[in-house]
Write a protein that holds these residues in place. Structure first.
Motif, PDB file in Angstrom:
ATOM      1  N   ARG A  36       0.887  -1.134   0.069  1.00 37.43           N
ATOM      2  CA  ARG A  36       0.131  -0.039  -0.132  1.00 37.43           C
ATOM      3  C   ARG A  36       0.870   1.094  -0.005  1.00 37.43           C
ATOM      4  O   ARG A  36       0.320   2.275  -0.298  1.00 37.43           O
ATOM      5  CB  ARG A  36      -0.588   0.058   1.248  1.00 37.43           C
ATOM      6  CG  ARG A  36      -2.238  -0.195   0.762  1.00 37.43           C
ATOM      7  CD  ARG A  36      -3.431   0.147   1.929  1.00 37.43           C
ATOM      8  NE  ARG A  36      -3.313  -0.436   3.030  1.00 37.43           N
ATOM      9  CZ  ARG A  36      -4.321  -0.407   3.885  1.00 37.43           C
ATOM     10  NH1 ARG A  36      -5.445   0.144   3.348  1.00 37.43           N
ATOM     11  NH2 ARG A  36      -4.652  -0.652   5.008  1.00 37.43           N
TER      12      ARG A  36
ATOM     13  N   TYR B 271     -13.836  -5.361   1.841  1.00 34.47           N
ATOM     14  CA  TYR B 271     -13.148  -6.497   1.169  1.00 34.47           C
ATOM     15  C   TYR B 271     -13.982  -7.173   0.117  1.00 34.47           C
ATOM     16  O   TYR B 271     -13.115  -7.483  -1.034  1.00 34.47           O
ATOM     17  CB  TYR B 271     -13.151  -7.849   2.311  1.00 34.47           C
ATOM     18  CG  TYR B 271     -12.065  -8.674   2.076  1.00 34.47           C
ATOM     19  CD1 TYR B 271     -10.992  -8.683   2.941  1.00 34.47           C
ATOM     20  CD2 TYR B 271     -12.181  -9.904   1.142  1.00 34.47           C
ATOM     21  CE1 TYR B 271     -10.000  -9.638   2.921  1.00 34.47           C
ATOM     22  CE2 TYR B 271     -11.167 -10.729   0.860  1.00 34.47           C
ATOM     23  CZ  TYR B 271     -10.152 -10.686   1.542  1.00 34.47           C
ATOM     24  OH  TYR B 271      -9.038 -11.708   1.613  1.00 34.47           O
TER      25      TYR B 271
ATOM     26  N   HIS C  44     -16.839 -13.084   2.395  1.00 34.54           N
ATOM     27  CA  HIS C  44     -16.119 -14.211   1.827  1.00 34.54           C
ATOM     28  C   HIS C  44     -16.937 -15.033   0.985  1.00 34.54           C
ATOM     29  O   HIS C  44     -16.745 -15.591  -0.094  1.00 34.54           O
ATOM     30  CB  HIS C  44     -15.222 -14.890   2.837  1.00 34.54           C
ATOM     31  CG  HIS C  44     -13.894 -14.296   3.289  1.00 34.54           C
ATOM     32  ND1 HIS C  44     -12.975 -14.113   2.139  1.00 34.54           N
ATOM     33  CD2 HIS C  44     -13.465 -14.089   4.442  1.00 34.54           C
ATOM     34  CE1 HIS C  44     -11.767 -13.283   3.003  1.00 34.54           C
ATOM     35  NE2 HIS C  44     -12.151 -13.310   4.269  1.00 34.54           N
TER      36      HIS C  44
HETATM   37  N1  LIG Z   1      -6.712 -14.099  11.091  1.00 32.55           N
HETATM   38  C1  LIG Z   1      -7.400 -15.184  10.939  1.00 32.55           C
HETATM   39  O1  LIG Z   1      -7.684 -16.033  11.867  1.00 32.55           O
HETATM   40  C2  LIG Z   1      -7.855 -15.775   9.576  1.00 32.55           C
HETATM   41  C3  LIG Z   1      -8.442 -16.848   9.566  1.00 32.55           C
HETATM   42  C4  LIG Z   1      -8.892 -17.499   8.359  1.00 32.55           C
HETATM   43  C5  LIG Z   1      -8.678 -16.760   7.188  1.00 32.55           C
HETATM   44  N2  LIG Z   1      -8.283 -15.438   7.144  1.00 32.55           N
HETATM   45  C6  LIG Z   1      -8.178 -14.501   6.263  1.00 32.55           C
HETATM   46  O2  LIG Z   1      -7.095 -14.051   5.909  1.00 32.55           O
HETATM   47  C7  LIG Z   1      -6.874 -13.032   5.043  1.00 32.55           C
HETATM   48  C8  LIG Z   1      -6.067 -11.703   5.823  1.00 32.55           C
HETATM   49  O3  LIG Z   1      -4.527 -12.493   5.521  1.00 32.55           O
HETATM   50  P1  LIG Z   1      -3.358 -11.900   6.277  1.00 32.55           P
HETATM   51  O4  LIG Z   1      -3.468 -12.132   7.758  1.00 32.55           O
HETATM   52  O5  LIG Z   1      -2.178 -12.460   6.008  1.00 32.55           O
HETATM   53  O6  LIG Z   1      -3.409 -10.475   5.880  1.00 32.55           O
HETATM   54  P2  LIG Z   1      -3.079  -9.058   6.678  1.00 32.55           P
HETATM   55  O7  LIG Z   1      -1.548  -9.144   7.117  1.00 32.55           O
HETATM   56  O8  LIG Z   1      -4.079  -8.626   7.839  1.00 32.55           O
HETATM   57  O9  LIG Z   1      -3.222  -7.856   5.587  1.00 32.55           O
HETATM   58  C9  LIG Z   1      -2.549  -7.994   4.267  1.00 32.55           C
HETATM   59  C10 LIG Z   1      -2.376  -6.666   3.904  1.00 32.55           C
HETATM   60  O10 LIG Z   1      -3.474  -6.316   3.214  1.00 32.55           O
HETATM   61  C11 LIG Z   1      -2.994  -4.890   3.040  1.00 32.55           C
HETATM   62  N3  LIG Z   1      -4.460  -4.069   2.708  1.00 32.55           N
HETATM   63  C12 LIG Z   1      -5.392  -3.717   3.454  1.00 32.55           C
HETATM   64  N4  LIG Z   1      -6.121  -2.965   2.652  1.00 32.55           N
HETATM   65  C13 LIG Z   1      -5.690  -2.717   1.471  1.00 32.55           C
HETATM   66  C14 LIG Z   1      -6.274  -1.962   0.461  1.00 32.55           C
HETATM   67  N5  LIG Z   1      -7.186  -1.497   0.273  1.00 32.55           N
HETATM   68  N6  LIG Z   1      -5.449  -2.063  -0.736  1.00 32.55           N
HETATM   69  C15 LIG Z   1      -4.028  -2.782  -0.707  1.00 32.55           C
HETATM   70  N7  LIG Z   1      -3.940  -3.595   0.282  1.00 32.55           N
HETATM   71  C16 LIG Z   1      -4.587  -3.396   1.413  1.00 32.55           C
HETATM   72  C17 LIG Z   1      -2.433  -4.434   4.430  1.00 32.55           C
HETATM   73  O11 LIG Z   1      -1.683  -3.427   3.939  1.00 32.55           O
HETATM   74  P3  LIG Z   1      -1.002  -2.500   5.204  1.00 32.55           P
HETATM   75  O12 LIG Z   1      -0.193  -3.376   6.332  1.00 32.55           O
HETATM   76  O13 LIG Z   1      -0.364  -1.413   4.421  1.00 32.55           O
HETATM   77  O14 LIG Z   1      -2.296  -1.922   5.997  1.00 32.55           O
HETATM   78  C18 LIG Z   1      -1.814  -5.815   4.823  1.00 32.55           C
HETATM   79  O15 LIG Z   1      -0.540  -5.498   4.618  1.00 32.55           O
HETATM   80  C19 LIG Z   1      -8.331 -12.351   4.913  1.00 32.55           C
HETATM   81  O16 LIG Z   1      -8.731 -12.868   4.069  1.00 32.55           O
HETATM   82  C20 LIG Z   1      -8.808 -13.232   6.228  1.00 32.55           C
HETATM   83  O17 LIG Z   1     -10.333 -13.242   6.176  1.00 32.55           O
HETATM   84  C21 LIG Z   1      -7.645 -14.774   8.408  1.00 32.55           C
END
Ligand SMILES: NC(=O)c1ccc[n+]([C@@H]2O[C@H](COP(=O)([O-])OP(=O)(O)OC[C@H]3O[C@@H](n4cnc5c(N)ncnc54)[C@H](OP(=O)(O)O)[C@@H]3O)[C@@H](O)[C@H]2O)c1
Length: 315
Positions: free
Chosen positions: A41, A88, A132
């Motif tokens: 970002r 999302y 989702h």
């Molecule tokens: N957490 C859980 O327990 C869990 C379980 C199952 C599934 N999931 C799924 O896993 C996914 C999250 O994965 P994660 O934890 O690896 O991700 P994350 O680290 O929370 O997010 C990944 C990146 O998305 C970027 N981002 C947010 N909004 C954006 C935008 N508008 N444009 C461009 N980039 C953007 C953020 O940038 P910045 O760092 O710059 O803000 C962040 O670095 C989600 O789909 C979630 O539903 C999560």
């Protein structure tokens, strides 16, 4: 190298925290010698680290169609995932529209395991889970070559930040999960699945991979794994859902994320996270990491473990 492996791979949300899926996937693909465009970002230290590791780093906003078009152009495979947030579904559909226009060979979509229990008649109050579910639906209608990744709750992004401080300070896991069983998965395993699929998508197209850890157990069982890893007594304390929600609100989390976490806790309490799936083993050929292994690896962040002598002295 297989000529198909010259295809540029786009990884969205690649900055992330240490252990986040996009960031880990980028590292794993680069280790395999595959060309990666890492989407971030903003230009910051994380972007510089991705560039130093060998990725082509591109700045953009997944909610801006022109940015998404610029990011996707030239890539043939995509990992789509971003932080749990209100926009999302819009980001997901924007990605699908652009991928259809540009033409891609594989789109690996991050989803959640709860979606496997959802339907028109059976939804949940979590805005993230609803998005989702809708996102999976629209990707299915799109005709794109999609691979769907449905992990259960993450060890890195949930259990570490949420239980780390109380395990460190009080030797307690404080969550409103009641007697419900759960089976968290490590994002290290989730990323290995995603990287394996992106490295050679053809055999996986159209598949849905459900990912959990190796053992579904109640929170007392989970606490025993923490105790074994740290060699000190860790207990589970079943806090009230109302206290949990108050704590999340006090911490100032966005409403979207708070509602998602409150729903997750309700579903855990209701036994809806009692799951066991073999996606990690099936795709990567290696078993999923256990809670004990995870806590051992991150012992410092859980307040450290005791040596055998310290454990005996503590009684
Ligand atoms: N957490 C859980 O327990 C869990 C379980 C199952 C599934 N999931 C799924 O896993 C996914 C999250 O994965 P994660 O934890 O690896 O991700 P994350 O680290 O929370 O997010 C990944 C990146 O998305 C970027 N981002 C947010 N909004 C954006 C935008 N508008 N444009 C461009 N980039 C953007 C953020 O940038 P910045 O760092 O710059 O803000 C962040 O670095 C989600 O789909 C979630 O539903 C999560």
């Amino acid at each position: 190298m297989n000529p198909a492996n010259n295809e540029l791979i786009l990884v969205t949300g690649a900055a992330g925290r240490l252990g986040a899926v996009g960031r880990t996937v980028t590292g794993l693909l680069l280790e395999r010698g595959l060309p990666v465009r890492a989407m971030v970002r903003r230009e910051d230290d994380r972007a510089a680290a991705l560039r130093a590791a060998g990725a082509e780093v591109v700045v953009g906003d997944l909610l801006e169609p022109a940015d998404v078009y610029r990011l996707v152009s030239g890539c043939r495979r995509i990992y789509f995932g971003m932080s749990v947030s209100a926009g999302y579904l819009e980001a997901s559909i924007t990605m699908a529209a652009v991928a259809r226009e540009v033409g891609v060979n594989a789109l690996v979509n991050m989803s959640q395991m709860t979606v496997s229990q959802m339907s028109v008649q059976n939804t949940t109050p979590s805005p993230q889970q609803r998005q989702h579910w809708l996102s999976e639906q629209s990707l299915a209608w799109s005709g794109l070559p999609v691979v769907t990744i449905r992990p259960t709750v993450f060890l890195e992004d949930f259990f570490l930040p949420i239980t780390g401080p109380s395990v460190r300070d009080r030797g307690r896991i404080e969550l409103p999960f009641g007697r419900g069983k759960t089976n968290p998965v490590s994002t290290a395993d989730v990323a290995r699945v995603v990287a394996t699929v992106l490295a050679d998508p053809a055999p996986h197209l159209g598949r849905i991979y459900e990912l959990t850890g190796p053992r579904s157990q109640d929170m007392d069982g989970l606490a025993r794994e923490y105790s074994d890893a740290l060699n000190r007594d860790i207990t589970y304390c079943d806090i009230s859902p109302e206290d949990w929600e108050r704590g999340l609100k006090k911490a100032g989390l966005p409403e979207h994320l708070t509602r998602h976490l409150v729903t997750m806790a309700e579903l855990n309490r209701a036994g809806r996270y009692d799951r066991l799936a073999d996606g990690v083993q099936r795709v990567t050929g290696r078993p999923a990491m256990s809670v004990r292994e995870f806590v051992s690896l991150h012992a410092g962040e859980f307040g450290g473990g005791l040596s055998q002598e310290q454990h005996s002295a503590a009684g």
